[in-house]
Design a protein around this motif. Structure first.
Motif, PDB file in Angstrom:
ATOM      1  N   GLU A 156      -2.909   9.762  -6.013  1.00 53.42           N
ATOM      2  CA  GLU A 156      -4.305  10.085  -6.279  1.00 53.42           C
ATOM      3  C   GLU A 156      -5.155   8.854  -6.548  1.00 53.42           C
ATOM      4  OE1 GLU A 156      -5.681  12.916  -5.956  1.00 53.42           O
ATOM      5  OE2 GLU A 156      -3.879  14.082  -5.541  1.00 53.42           O
ATOM      6  N   THR A 157      -4.562   7.823  -7.161  1.00 55.10           N
ATOM      7  CA  THR A 157      -5.352   6.661  -7.588  1.00 55.10           C
ATOM      8  C   THR A 157      -5.085   5.401  -6.783  1.00 55.10           C
ATOM      9  OG1 THR A 157      -3.658   6.105  -9.242  1.00 55.10           O
ATOM     10  CG2 THR A 157      -5.454   7.549  -9.948  1.00 55.10           C
ATOM     11  N   ALA A 158      -4.111   5.428  -5.893  1.00 55.41           N
ATOM     12  CA  ALA A 158      -3.783   4.219  -5.126  1.00 55.41           C
ATOM     13  C   ALA A 158      -4.937   3.852  -4.201  1.00 55.41           C
ATOM     14  CB  ALA A 158      -2.520   4.450  -4.302  1.00 55.41           C
ATOM     15  N   PRO A 159      -5.282   2.554  -4.127  1.00 53.21           N
ATOM     16  CA  PRO A 159      -6.361   2.148  -3.220  1.00 53.21           C
ATOM     17  C   PRO A 159      -5.927   2.288  -1.768  1.00 53.21           C
ATOM     18  CG  PRO A 159      -5.292   0.221  -4.150  1.00 53.21           C
ATOM     19  CD  PRO A 159      -4.702   1.415  -4.850  1.00 53.21           C
ATOM     20  N   PRO A 160      -6.875   2.477  -0.857  1.00 51.95           N
ATOM     21  CA  PRO A 160      -6.508   2.582   0.565  1.00 51.95           C
ATOM     22  C   PRO A 160      -6.025   1.245   1.091  1.00 51.95           C
ATOM     23  CG  PRO A 160      -8.891   2.498   0.306  1.00 51.95           C
ATOM     24  CD  PRO A 160      -8.325   2.601  -1.081  1.00 51.95           C
ATOM     25  N   PRO A 161      -5.246   1.242   2.175  1.00 51.69           N
ATOM     26  CA  PRO A 161      -4.788  -0.033   2.755  1.00 51.69           C
ATOM     27  C   PRO A 161      -5.973  -0.866   3.223  1.00 51.69           C
ATOM     28  CG  PRO A 161      -4.334   1.799   4.240  1.00 51.69           C
ATOM     29  CD  PRO A 161      -4.778   2.401   2.946  1.00 51.69           C
ATOM     30  N   SER A 164       0.829  -1.209   0.000  1.00 58.50           N
ATOM     31  CA  SER A 164       0.000   0.000   0.000  1.00 58.50           C
ATOM     32  C   SER A 164       0.858   1.252   0.000  1.00 58.50           C
ATOM     33  CB  SER A 164      -0.929  -0.008   1.226  1.00 58.50           C
ATOM     34  OG  SER A 164      -1.709   1.163   1.263  1.00 58.50           O
ATOM     35  N   VAL A 165       1.951   1.245   0.782  1.00 58.12           N
ATOM     36  CA  VAL A 165       2.841   2.409   0.817  1.00 58.12           C
ATOM     37  C   VAL A 165       3.509   2.612  -0.538  1.00 58.12           C
ATOM     38  CG1 VAL A 165       4.947   3.321   1.842  1.00 58.12           C
ATOM     39  CG2 VAL A 165       3.232   2.247   3.294  1.00 58.12           C
ATOM     40  N   VAL A 166       3.979   1.510  -1.161  1.00 61.70           N
ATOM     41  CA  VAL A 166       4.634   1.620  -2.471  1.00 61.70           C
ATOM     42  C   VAL A 166       3.658   2.126  -3.527  1.00 61.70           C
ATOM     43  CG1 VAL A 166       5.736   0.298  -4.312  1.00 61.70           C
ATOM     44  CG2 VAL A 166       6.364  -0.129  -1.932  1.00 61.70           C
ATOM     45  N   ALA A 167       2.442   1.578  -3.521  1.00 63.91           N
ATOM     46  CA  ALA A 167       1.440   2.024  -4.493  1.00 63.91           C
ATOM     47  C   ALA A 167       1.084   3.491  -4.292  1.00 63.91           C
ATOM     48  CB  ALA A 167       0.189   1.151  -4.381  1.00 63.91           C
ATOM     49  N   PHE A 168       0.986   3.909  -3.040  1.00 61.33           N
ATOM     50  CA  PHE A 168       0.653   5.306  -2.770  1.00 61.33           C
ATOM     51  C   PHE A 168       1.792   6.228  -3.201  1.00 61.33           C
ATOM     52  CE2 PHE A 168       0.468   9.049  -0.007  1.00 61.33           C
ATOM     53  CZ  PHE A 168      -0.840   9.464  -0.241  1.00 61.33           C
ATOM     54  N   ALA A 169       3.051   5.770  -2.991  1.00 57.13           N
ATOM     55  CA  ALA A 169       4.183   6.593  -3.411  1.00 57.13           C
ATOM     56  C   ALA A 169       4.223   6.756  -4.926  1.00 57.13           C
ATOM     57  CB  ALA A 169       5.493   5.967  -2.923  1.00 57.13           C
ATOM     58  N   ARG A 170       3.790   5.720  -5.666  1.00 57.53           N
ATOM     59  CA  ARG A 170       3.800   5.808  -7.123  1.00 57.53           C
ATOM     60  C   ARG A 170       2.641   6.643  -7.659  1.00 57.53           C
ATOM     61  NH1 ARG A 170       5.061  -0.608  -8.372  1.00 57.53           N
ATOM     62  NH2 ARG A 170       7.291  -0.574  -7.803  1.00 57.53           N
ATOM     63  N   ALA A 171       1.463   6.492  -7.081  1.00 56.54           N
ATOM     64  CA  ALA A 171       0.287   7.209  -7.586  1.00 56.54           C
ATOM     65  C   ALA A 171      -0.610   7.592  -6.422  1.00 56.54           C
ATOM     66  CB  ALA A 171      -0.474   6.341  -8.585  1.00 56.54           C
ATOM     67  N   ASP A 193      -5.250   9.862   3.383  1.00 56.27           N
ATOM     68  CA  ASP A 193      -6.340  10.813   3.121  1.00 56.27           C
ATOM     69  C   ASP A 193      -5.869  12.247   3.323  1.00 56.27           C
ATOM     70  OD1 ASP A 193      -8.065   8.770   2.519  1.00 56.27           O
ATOM     71  OD2 ASP A 193      -8.917   8.653   4.540  1.00 56.27           O
ATOM     72  N   THR A 194      -5.094  12.468   4.388  1.00 62.00           N
ATOM     73  CA  THR A 194      -4.588  13.820   4.649  1.00 62.00           C
ATOM     74  C   THR A 194      -3.647  14.280   3.542  1.00 62.00           C
ATOM     75  OG1 THR A 194      -4.742  13.412   7.038  1.00 62.00           O
ATOM     76  CG2 THR A 194      -3.359  15.244   6.326  1.00 62.00           C
ATOM     77  N   VAL A 195      -2.769  13.378   3.104  1.00 61.12           N
ATOM     78  CA  VAL A 195      -1.831  13.752   2.039  1.00 61.12           C
ATOM     79  C   VAL A 195      -2.572  14.022   0.732  1.00 61.12           C
ATOM     80  CG1 VAL A 195       0.095  12.906   0.633  1.00 61.12           C
ATOM     81  CG2 VAL A 195       0.105  12.540   3.095  1.00 61.12           C
ATOM     82  N   ARG A 196      -3.587  13.196   0.416  1.00 59.48           N
ATOM     83  CA  ARG A 196      -4.360  13.441  -0.806  1.00 59.48           C
ATOM     84  C   ARG A 196      -5.044  14.795  -0.758  1.00 59.48           C
ATOM     85  NH1 ARG A 196      -5.974   7.827  -0.165  1.00 59.48           N
ATOM     86  NH2 ARG A 196      -4.983   6.542  -1.780  1.00 59.48           N
ATOM     87  N   THR A 197      -5.609  15.118   0.408  1.00 63.35           N
ATOM     88  CA  THR A 197      -6.252  16.428   0.545  1.00 63.35           C
ATOM     89  C   THR A 197      -5.246  17.557   0.360  1.00 63.35           C
ATOM     90  OG1 THR A 197      -7.864  15.481   2.091  1.00 63.35           O
ATOM     91  CG2 THR A 197      -7.628  17.871   2.079  1.00 63.35           C
ATOM     92  N   ALA A 198      -4.061  17.382   0.957  1.00 58.42           N
ATOM     93  CA  ALA A 198      -3.028  18.405   0.819  1.00 58.42           C
ATOM     94  C   ALA A 198      -2.557  18.531  -0.628  1.00 58.42           C
ATOM     95  CB  ALA A 198      -1.846  18.086   1.738  1.00 58.42           C
ATOM     96  N   LEU A 199      -2.418  17.391  -1.308  1.00 62.79           N
ATOM     97  CA  LEU A 199      -2.001  17.445  -2.706  1.00 62.79           C
ATOM     98  C   LEU A 199      -3.041  18.132  -3.578  1.00 62.79           C
ATOM     99  CD1 LEU A 199      -0.426  13.883  -3.169  1.00 62.79           C
ATOM    100  CD2 LEU A 199       0.769  16.067  -3.047  1.00 62.79           C
TER     101      LEU A 199
END
Length: 461
Positions: free
Chosen positions: A207-212, A198-205, A233-239
């Motif tokens: 906006e589209t990475a599924p939640p853990p 989940s961390v790797v997927a979130f680092a790559r994308a 969620d917080t990082v997505r909101t900040a982005l």
């Protein structure tokens, strides 16, 4: 970064370590087991020797025939047996030509370490030896038994036992390691792999990475998964907010020049309206001019924040009392929320001679923002004071305004969200705080009540 291959994965390391640790535990069990087997074997020989020697007492004239002696010694597995009574009488059984004794082992003086050493020495020895074993009789501790026997049969029995116990240990180790591995893999490794994926997927994308995946666990891994989901969620909101701000900054930068030209033209036309003979036009002209000035100032603030944030600092010694006096006209030239020019008192309570190493223009910008916020909120007086302490200086800006509303306190220092007045964008406090942090300090709210609001600007001296 890609996931590691299976050979270098956490699962493989866990399996190897589990097998090694279980094998180590089995070795620790195997060592005393072999020593105990040898000791039990010798004690059995002593017990058998005790019983065989009692035949001497039952024989006529305590003389045993050679045939019976050979049978008794064969039963014991020895060449000679001596039984020493408490009254020092000795019953002896021996072959006609007993072998020469190569070593003597006294079980009465053998400790745990010596028993282990003797056991492994017997396992490793290949030559045939005759040994004398001395110890108390297992049947009667008052009697001492001495047995002369061949060591080879005992060593062979020990080797058979060692092979069996070793094979059993390997089987137990593999079964135990497998069960421990499966349990740990299910409880820790697989959740950690999902967490890592989940961390790797979130680092790559992001906006589209599924939640853990949520598993409802209440332990540390469950807490980590829950906190990771909240953090994402917080990082997505900040982005998303940064993207909007970046788009806004680009748009404002493009239209700022043209908008300033339009506002300048409107200001010139407004001045001509002030010369009109129409009294109504002359009456509304000051407010129109004030509204245009406020629009120009708003464009400038927005452009400065979205383009640069805080400009690079040019530090120099700044006398705070002189700087506070210098920014007073700019603060008092501001407008209140109703568009009327401010007439607030600007009180300089900073001690004379107090200096800090700072960027003069940026620090003045922060003070102007704090002062204008107070004036626009309706304060009649703004007091600036300073106090040095432990290598730092704290500037306080206190006003007599109505205090911050709850919404402004919830989003304090957030650009485009923390304004305390209608029509504001909340950039003044955000810019002032970034300036303070760029200097190695911070801006904080001390208090806000119906009698006024106080902010503290902490700076290194």
């Amino acid at each position: 970064m890609p996931m590691p291959p299976l050979a270098r994965s956490l699962s493989a390391k866990l399996l190897v370590l589990t097998v090694l640790f279980v094998m180590l535990a089995e070795v620790l069990i195997f060592t005393p087991s072999v020593a105990r087997f040898r000791l039990t074997h010798l004690e059995e020989r002593l017990a058998a020797g005790h019983l065989a020697a009692l035949a001497v007492e039952a024989a006529p004239d305590r003389m045993v025939t050679e045939a019976l002696t050979a049978k008794l010694l064969a039963h014991v597995g020895a060449h000679a047996v001596d039984l020493v009574q408490p009254d020092s009488r000795v019953y002896m059984l021996a072959r006609s030509m007993p072998p020469e004794v190569d070593a003597t082992y006294d079980l009465r003086d053998s400790g745990f370490v010596m028993l282990i050493a003797d056991a492994f020495s017997a396992l490793a020895r290949t030559e045939r030896r005759a040994i004398r074993v001395v110890g108390p009789s297992p049947k009667d501790a008052r009697l001492r038994v001495e047995v002369v026997m061949d060591e080879a049969p005992m060593a062979e029995a020990m080797r058979d036992f060692a092979v069996r116990i070793l094979a059993l240990s390997v089987v137990i180790s593999l079964i135990t390691a497998g069960l421990v591995f499966l349990a740990l893999n299910a409880l820790f490794v697989r959740p950690m792999r999902r967490l890592t994926a989940s961390v790797v997927a979130f680092a790559r994308a992001p906006e589209t990475a599924p939640p853990p995946p949520a598993n409802g666990r209440g332990d540390e891994i469950g807490v980590a998964l829950h906190e990771l989901a909240d953090m994402q969620d917080t990082v997505r909101t900040a982005l998303r907010q940064r993207e909007r701000l970046a788009a806004l900054g680009t748009a404002v930068a493009k239209i700022n020049h043209d908008l300033r030209g339009i506002l300048a033209t409107a200001s010139l036309l407004s001045e001509r309206l002030g010369e009109s003979a129409d009294p109504e036009a002359r009456r509304v002209t000051p407010r129109l001019m004030a509204a245009l000035d406020r629009a120009v100032d708003l464009c400038g603030q927005t452009l400065s924040y979205t383009r640069d944030g805080v400009l690079p600092l040019r530090r120099q010694p700044v006398e705070l009392a002189a700087l506070v006096d210098e920014v007073a006209p700019e603060v008092q030239a501001g407008l209140r929320a109703d568009g009327v020019r401010a007439e607030a008192a600007w009180v300089n309570a900073v001690p004379a001679g107090l200096t800090v190493a700072a960027d003069r223009d940026q620090l003045a910008r922060a003070l102007v923002n704090l002062g204008r916020n107070a004036v626009q909120a309706g304060a009649d007086q703004v007091t600036v004071a300073a106090a040095p302490a432990s290598g730092r200086v704290t500037l306080t800006v206190a006003d007599t305004g109505p205090g911050l509303p709850p919404r402004a306190r919830e989003h304090l220092f957030e650009p485009f969200a923390g304004s305390a007045r209608a029509g504001g964008v909340g950039l003044g406090l955000a810019i002032a705080r970034e300036i303070a942090r760029a200097h190695g300090g911070d801006l904080r709210l001390v208090e806000s009540t119906g009698a006024g609001t106080t902010f503290a600007l902490d700076l290194p001296a």
